[in-house]
Scaffold this motif. Structure first.
Motif, mmCIF file in Angstrom:
data_model
loop_
_atom_site.group_PDB
_atom_site.id
_atom_site.type_symbol
_atom_site.label_atom_id
_atom_site.label_comp_id
_atom_site.label_asym_id
_atom_site.label_seq_id
_atom_site.Cartn_x
_atom_site.Cartn_y
_atom_site.Cartn_z
ATOM 1 N N ASP A 1 0.869 -0.976 0.103
ATOM 2 C CA ASP A 1 -0.202 0.242 0.433
ATOM 3 C C ASP A 1 1.147 1.519 0.367
ATOM 4 O O ASP A 1 0.471 2.522 0.008
ATOM 5 N N GLU A 2 2.114 1.362 -0.073
ATOM 6 C CA GLU A 2 2.935 2.731 0.003
ATOM 7 C C GLU A 2 2.816 2.997 -1.611
ATOM 8 O O GLU A 2 2.638 2.649 -2.830
ATOM 9 N N LEU A 3 3.298 4.378 -1.125
ATOM 10 C CA LEU A 3 3.349 5.215 -2.392
ATOM 11 C C LEU A 3 4.171 4.009 -3.882
ATOM 12 O O LEU A 3 3.892 4.460 -5.162
ATOM 13 N N SER A 4 5.582 4.334 -2.432
ATOM 14 C CA SER A 4 6.403 4.204 -4.141
ATOM 15 C C SER A 4 5.717 2.619 -4.818
ATOM 16 O O SER A 4 6.286 2.261 -5.888
ATOM 17 N N ALA A 5 5.027 1.724 -4.483
ATOM 18 C CA ALA A 5 4.390 0.722 -5.021
ATOM 19 C C ALA A 5 3.912 0.582 -6.406
ATOM 20 O O ALA A 5 4.119 0.114 -7.306
ATOM 21 N N LYS A 6 2.938 1.621 -5.614
ATOM 22 C CA LYS A 6 2.113 2.473 -7.662
ATOM 23 C C LYS A 6 3.217 3.185 -8.531
ATOM 24 O O LYS A 6 3.651 2.986 -9.076
ATOM 25 N N LEU A 7 3.750 3.357 -8.116
ATOM 26 C CA LEU A 7 4.556 5.193 -8.740
ATOM 27 C C LEU A 7 5.842 4.130 -9.650
ATOM 28 O O LEU A 7 6.364 4.856 -10.510
ATOM 29 N N VAL A 8 6.619 2.884 -8.682
ATOM 30 C CA VAL A 8 7.633 3.014 -8.775
ATOM 31 C C VAL A 8 7.746 1.133 -9.134
ATOM 32 O O VAL A 8 7.999 0.919 -10.222
ATOM 33 N N GLY A 9 7.397 0.157 -8.135
ATOM 34 C CA GLY A 9 6.747 -0.808 -8.432
ATOM 35 C C GLY A 9 7.943 -1.763 -8.112
ATOM 36 O O GLY A 9 9.009 -1.228 -7.641
ATOM 37 N N GLU A 10 8.102 -2.990 -8.656
ATOM 38 C CA GLU A 10 9.903 -3.669 -9.334
ATOM 39 C C GLU A 10 9.906 -3.651 -10.819
ATOM 40 O O GLU A 10 9.373 -3.052 -12.036
ATOM 41 N N ARG A 11 10.913 -2.772 -10.736
ATOM 42 C CA ARG A 11 11.842 -2.850 -12.074
ATOM 43 C C ARG A 11 12.780 -3.136 -12.205
ATOM 44 O O ARG A 11 13.335 -3.593 -11.301
ATOM 45 N N PRO A 12 13.322 -3.318 -13.096
ATOM 46 C CA PRO A 12 14.999 -4.178 -13.954
ATOM 47 C C PRO A 12 15.838 -2.823 -13.157
ATOM 48 O O PRO A 12 15.808 -1.803 -13.496
ATOM 49 N N VAL A 13 17.452 -3.801 -13.026
ATOM 50 C CA VAL A 13 17.940 -2.897 -12.579
ATOM 51 C C VAL A 13 19.486 -3.425 -13.330
ATOM 52 O O VAL A 13 19.315 -5.041 -13.456
ATOM 53 N N TRP A 14 20.328 -2.476 -13.423
ATOM 54 C CA TRP A 14 21.611 -3.475 -14.258
ATOM 55 C C TRP A 14 22.706 -2.775 -13.733
ATOM 56 O O TRP A 14 22.872 -1.573 -12.904
ATOM 57 N N ASP A 15 23.678 -3.491 -14.030
ATOM 58 C CA ASP A 15 25.426 -3.454 -13.149
ATOM 59 C C ASP A 15 25.489 -1.624 -13.287
ATOM 60 O O ASP A 15 25.602 -1.000 -14.665
ATOM 61 N N TRP A 16 25.888 -1.194 -12.186
ATOM 62 C CA TRP A 16 26.486 0.524 -12.081
ATOM 63 C C TRP A 16 27.560 0.957 -11.321
ATOM 64 O O TRP A 16 27.783 0.165 -10.646
ATOM 65 N N PRO A 17 28.439 1.067 -11.732
ATOM 66 C CA PRO A 17 29.665 1.570 -11.057
ATOM 67 C C PRO A 17 29.861 2.698 -9.920
ATOM 68 O O PRO A 17 30.654 3.487 -9.572
ATOM 69 N N PHE A 18 28.968 2.490 -9.269
ATOM 70 C CA PHE A 18 29.367 3.702 -8.493
ATOM 71 C C PHE A 18 29.533 3.042 -6.889
ATOM 72 O O PHE A 18 30.001 1.252 -6.818
ATOM 73 N N PRO A 19 30.731 4.025 -6.357
ATOM 74 C CA PRO A 19 31.902 3.175 -5.536
ATOM 75 C C PRO A 19 31.323 2.676 -4.034
ATOM 76 O O PRO A 19 32.006 2.213 -4.020
ATOM 77 N N GLU A 20 30.496 2.632 -3.742
ATOM 78 C CA GLU A 20 29.971 2.038 -2.605
ATOM 79 C C GLU A 20 29.668 0.397 -2.590
ATOM 80 O O GLU A 20 29.820 0.005 -1.426
ATOM 81 N N SER A 21 29.351 0.076 -3.667
ATOM 82 C CA SER A 21 30.737 -1.370 -3.960
ATOM 83 C C SER A 21 31.829 -2.055 -3.567
ATOM 84 O O SER A 21 31.444 -2.699 -3.152
ATOM 85 N N ALA A 22 31.860 -1.252 -3.575
ATOM 86 C CA ALA A 22 33.875 -1.263 -3.320
ATOM 87 C C ALA A 22 33.927 -0.635 -1.273
ATOM 88 O O ALA A 22 34.135 -1.496 -0.714
ATOM 89 N N THR A 23 32.957 0.594 -1.457
ATOM 90 C CA THR A 23 33.794 1.120 -0.026
ATOM 91 C C THR A 23 32.990 1.018 1.268
ATOM 92 O O THR A 23 33.628 0.400 2.154
ATOM 93 N N VAL A 24 31.945 0.246 1.110
ATOM 94 C CA VAL A 24 30.988 0.158 2.795
ATOM 95 C C VAL A 24 31.321 -1.643 2.400
ATOM 96 O O VAL A 24 31.092 -1.821 3.780
ATOM 97 N N ALA A 25 31.396 -2.052 1.074
ATOM 98 C CA ALA A 25 31.261 -3.860 1.371
ATOM 99 C C ALA A 25 33.111 -3.885 1.915
ATOM 100 O O ALA A 25 33.350 -4.130 3.309
ATOM 101 N N GLU A 26 33.917 -2.868 1.592
ATOM 102 C CA GLU A 26 35.326 -2.520 2.221
ATOM 103 C C GLU A 26 35.342 -2.572 3.814
ATOM 104 O O GLU A 26 35.262 -2.644 4.833
#
Length: 240
Positions: A59-84
């Protein structure tokens, strides 16, 4: 053990054509991710398409406005910095998706055939940005500029915690978030909190706000920025 970041921005999110160039150039950058606890580099930006739910409750607004979406790999740094920073023993991932979905399909197809070196070429990326600008501007009028984030963290015992936040405007939430971080830094120094106080250099949020007493105030501010549609947390117990 594992950490996954998923992002969604409808169209350009109102940020303008500079985002087209940044996106194009990003496809030529390496992904820095963890696999089995070790940092690796791979050129997969724009590939490995998968689905992400940008809501916790139906029942959240994002369920209606966004929902489930496809995503693909993107080189943001957090996959390295936060994981480390968290010293994960498993895998990290970052995914990005947009709307309308036809752009996801086109981008997936293009990165599969266009050499990575071409994307890093300013002439190619700028030319493609200028060519696609009219079409993107047209579709942006229909999809708006909704933005959403999902973070999934899985422990060694299989327990998964998911956090989702959605905002009505990508360009506004980016500006608001930068302002909130800056205010928190200034007020934290004056108030004598446990916030890390660097004298110089470049620092990531996970380092500056690593203590809970420093982290909680900025989280409250970021989760209540004007225009926030909803935010929430979900927990899944699964023994492995």
């Amino acid at each position: 053990k594992d950490i996954d970041f998923s992002y969604f921005t409808a169209g350009l999110g109102g940020s303008g054509e500079v985002n087209l160039l940044i996106t194009n150039e990003g496809f030529g950058e390496p992904m820095l991710v963890f696999r089995d606890g070790k940092l690796i580099q791979r050129f997969t930006a724009g590939g490995n398409s998968r689905k992400a739910k940008f809501y916790v409750k139906d029942d959240e607004l994002s369920a209606k406005l966004v929902g489930e979406r496809p995503v693909w790999d993107w080189p943001f740094p957090e996959s390295a910095t936060v994981a480390e920073h968290l010293k994960i023993s498993g895998n990290s991932n970052v995914g990005m998706g947009t709307a309308p979905d036809i752009w996801n399909v086109i981008l997936n197809a293009m990165v599969a055939v266009v050499p990575r070196s071409w994307w890093k070429s300013k002439a190619f990326s700028e030319g493609l940005a200028r060519f696609s600008k009219p079409m993107v501007a047209l579709t942006d009028k229909a999809v708006g500029e909704t933005h959403a984030i999902r973070i999934d963290v899985t422990g060694e015992n299989g327990r998964t915690i998911s956090a989702v936040q959605a905002h009505e405007s990508f360009r506004r939430v980016v500006g608001q978030s930068c302002a909130e971080f800056t205010l928190t830094l200034l007020e934290g120094v004056d108030a004598g909190t446990d916030l890390m106080r660097p004298s110089s250099g470049v620092f990531t949020p996970e380092v500056l706000f690593q203590k809970r007493s420093a982290r909680e105030p900025v989280l409250r501010r970021l989760l209540s920025t004007p225009g926030t549609l909803n935010y929430g947390f979900d927990e899944l117990q699964q023994r492995i």
